[in-house]
Design a protein around this motif. Structure first.
Motif, PDB file in Angstrom:
ATOM      1  N   ARG A 144       0.830  -1.210   0.000  1.00 19.32           N
ATOM      2  CA  ARG A 144       0.000   0.000   0.000  1.00 19.32           C
ATOM      3  C   ARG A 144       0.861   1.255   0.000  1.00 19.32           C
ATOM      4  O   ARG A 144       0.592   2.217  -0.733  1.00 19.32           O
ATOM      5  CB  ARG A 144      -0.935  -0.006   1.211  1.00 19.32           C
ATOM      6  N   ARG A 145       1.924   1.239   0.803  1.00 26.01           N
ATOM      7  CA  ARG A 145       2.800   2.410   0.870  1.00 26.01           C
ATOM      8  C   ARG A 145       3.466   2.662  -0.490  1.00 26.01           C
ATOM      9  O   ARG A 145       3.539   3.800  -0.961  1.00 26.01           O
ATOM     10  CB  ARG A 145       3.864   2.211   1.947  1.00 26.01           C
ATOM     11  N   SER A 146       3.912   1.602  -1.119  1.00 31.25           N
ATOM     12  CA  SER A 146       4.573   1.724  -2.420  1.00 31.25           C
ATOM     13  C   SER A 146       3.591   2.200  -3.490  1.00 31.25           C
ATOM     14  O   SER A 146       3.921   3.051  -4.324  1.00 31.25           O
ATOM     15  CB  SER A 146       5.178   0.372  -2.803  1.00 31.25           C
ATOM     16  N   ALA A 177     -11.807   6.187  -3.809  1.00 34.20           N
ATOM     17  CA  ALA A 177     -12.641   5.646  -2.742  1.00 34.20           C
ATOM     18  C   ALA A 177     -11.822   4.610  -1.994  1.00 34.20           C
ATOM     19  O   ALA A 177     -11.112   3.810  -2.606  1.00 34.20           O
ATOM     20  CB  ALA A 177     -13.903   5.001  -3.319  1.00 34.20           C
ATOM     21  N   THR A 178     -11.897   4.619  -0.672  1.00 35.14           N
ATOM     22  CA  THR A 178     -11.105   3.676   0.117  1.00 35.14           C
ATOM     23  C   THR A 178     -11.780   3.400   1.451  1.00 35.14           C
ATOM     24  O   THR A 178     -12.496   4.244   1.986  1.00 35.14           O
ATOM     25  CB  THR A 178      -9.677   4.210   0.358  1.00 35.14           C
ATOM     26  N   HIS A 179     -11.539   2.182   1.968  1.00 35.94           N
ATOM     27  CA  HIS A 179     -11.960   1.855   3.326  1.00 35.94           C
ATOM     28  C   HIS A 179     -10.867   2.180   4.325  1.00 35.94           C
ATOM     29  O   HIS A 179     -11.102   2.192   5.533  1.00 35.94           O
ATOM     30  CB  HIS A 179     -12.296   0.355   3.426  1.00 35.94           C
ATOM     31  N   TYR A 180      -9.642   2.420   3.837  1.00 36.90           N
ATOM     32  CA  TYR A 180      -8.519   2.716   4.725  1.00 36.90           C
ATOM     33  C   TYR A 180      -8.491   4.215   5.002  1.00 36.90           C
ATOM     34  O   TYR A 180      -7.985   5.004   4.198  1.00 36.90           O
ATOM     35  CB  TYR A 180      -7.212   2.252   4.094  1.00 36.90           C
ATOM     36  N   LEU A 181      -9.030   4.620   6.148  1.00 33.86           N
ATOM     37  CA  LEU A 181      -9.168   6.041   6.433  1.00 33.86           C
ATOM     38  C   LEU A 181      -7.831   6.740   6.546  1.00 33.86           C
ATOM     39  O   LEU A 181      -7.712   7.935   6.257  1.00 33.86           O
ATOM     40  CB  LEU A 181      -9.979   6.237   7.719  1.00 33.86           C
ATOM     41  N   GLU A 182      -6.778   6.001   6.957  1.00 35.53           N
ATOM     42  CA  GLU A 182      -5.472   6.625   7.051  1.00 35.53           C
ATOM     43  C   GLU A 182      -4.961   7.044   5.678  1.00 35.53           C
ATOM     44  O   GLU A 182      -4.189   8.005   5.551  1.00 35.53           O
ATOM     45  CB  GLU A 182      -4.460   5.704   7.744  1.00 35.53           C
TER      46      GLU A 182
END
Length: 325
Positions: free
Chosen positions: A180-182, A200-205
């Motif tokens: 994810r970071r990459s 759109a994402t479920h990862y709020l961070e």
């Protein structure tokens, strides 16, 4: 065989003055359910916008209308001043979706060359592989690529037409933390070139870290729209955290001003409207240590603004389609 134009320096929409997305009063019905209920969404060129909401919020239905995959029952939508399908045909918009669209028995390079052959004008395959961070796996068959590598391949495919708008629907689902970071490093580098990104994402961070602006949707409507700090300020109170072994959750929840208490091992997290009083209690009436007071985080605001007090079920379209939102 692909046709390339290496001399083009910016996304094709960069010379227009129209908003990247101009959607007004969008309505989408599925039977008697209004899955999208009067949504206004306007995205300026060059913005990175996070499109958030719980399952059943209507995000996927909205994205489908932006991509021309479905037609609004009411309202209007334009992408760079054109109808969505026309904008896509002109290479102005591309999407990275969660699944699908890949042939497992050909290589990464062959996939991109095949995709490029569908356009009259594309960026060089070698260029988009480098920008997506997959040049080193160019000769690997897609079927043996990891989930994260396949998502980066989808990103490279989306870059081929050099779109002005890139729509990402849950692009990092199934990736590990490093993947994810990459992936987001590659997205950020590409956005720095002036491309508009709506994701759109479920990862709020991810929204907290990468978005210029957050649009929050719930039950078919937009309930908040602003910068991350503006969104966080919509919910009053602060978060108090402390190390407190064997915390008495019932007693802590009974403190004046406390809205919620979470116990995570030896760590206790309290959401409160009176953080000073809570901190004073913890320090003087308990054995708490390492007390921290912070503003509400995005997760707290998300839950506060999207909680369904009526207990209503998700919209029918999202139940039927397994909403990606």
């Amino acid at each position: 065989m692909q046709t390339t134009t290496p001399s083009r320096q910016a996304p094709p929409a960069a010379t227009t003055l129209s908003p990247a997305v101009d959607a007004t009063a969008l309505v989408k019905r599925f039977g008697t359910v209004r899955a999208v209920d009067g949504v206004d969404l306007h995205v300026r060129q060059g913005e990175i916008v996070a499109f958030l909401g719980p399952n059943g919020a209507g995000k996927t239905s909205t994205i489908d209308m932006l991509l021309g995959l479905t037609t609004p029952d009411e309202g209007s939508v334009q992408v760079f001043g054109e109808a969505p399908r026309a904008a896509i045909a002109h290479g102005l918009v591309s999407a990275v979706l969660q699944t699908g669209g890949l042939l497992k028995d050909i290589t990464v390079r062959e996939t991109l060359e095949l995709t490029a052959s569908l356009f009259a004008d594309t960026r060089p395959v070698a260029e988009v592989m480098a920008r997506a961070g997959i040049a080193e796996i160019a000769d690997r068959r897609v079927g043996v690529c990891s989930g994260g590598q396949q998502q980066r391949l989808r990103f490279a495919m989306a870059l081929l037409s050099d779109p002005g708008l890139l729509i990402l629907d849950e692009p990092t689902t199934g990736m590990d933390v490093e993947g994810r970071r990459s992936f987001w490093s590659a997205i950020r580098a590409d956005a720095a070139r002036g491309r508009t990104v709506l994701f759109a994402t479920h990862y709020l961070e991810e929204a907290d870290e990468y978005a210029d602006r957050i649009v929050l949707m719930s039950r078919g409507r937009i309930v908040a729209d602003g910068t991350t700090s503006e969104i966080k300020n919509l919910v009053s109170g602060r978060v108090v955290q402390a190390t407190l072994p064997q915390a008495d959750q019932v007693s802590l929840a009974a403190l004046p001003g406390v809205d919620d208490v979470e116990v995570k091992g030896d760590r206790v997290v309290l959401h409160t409207k009176d953080s000073d009083a809570v901190a004073r209690y913890l320090l003087t009436q308990t054995d708490a240590r390492n007390v921290e007071i912070t503003p509400q985080n995005l997760e707290s605001v998300f839950l506060a603004l999207t909680s369904d007090e009526t207990g209503a079920q998700p919209p029918a379209d999202d139940q039927q389609k397994g909403d990606r939102s």
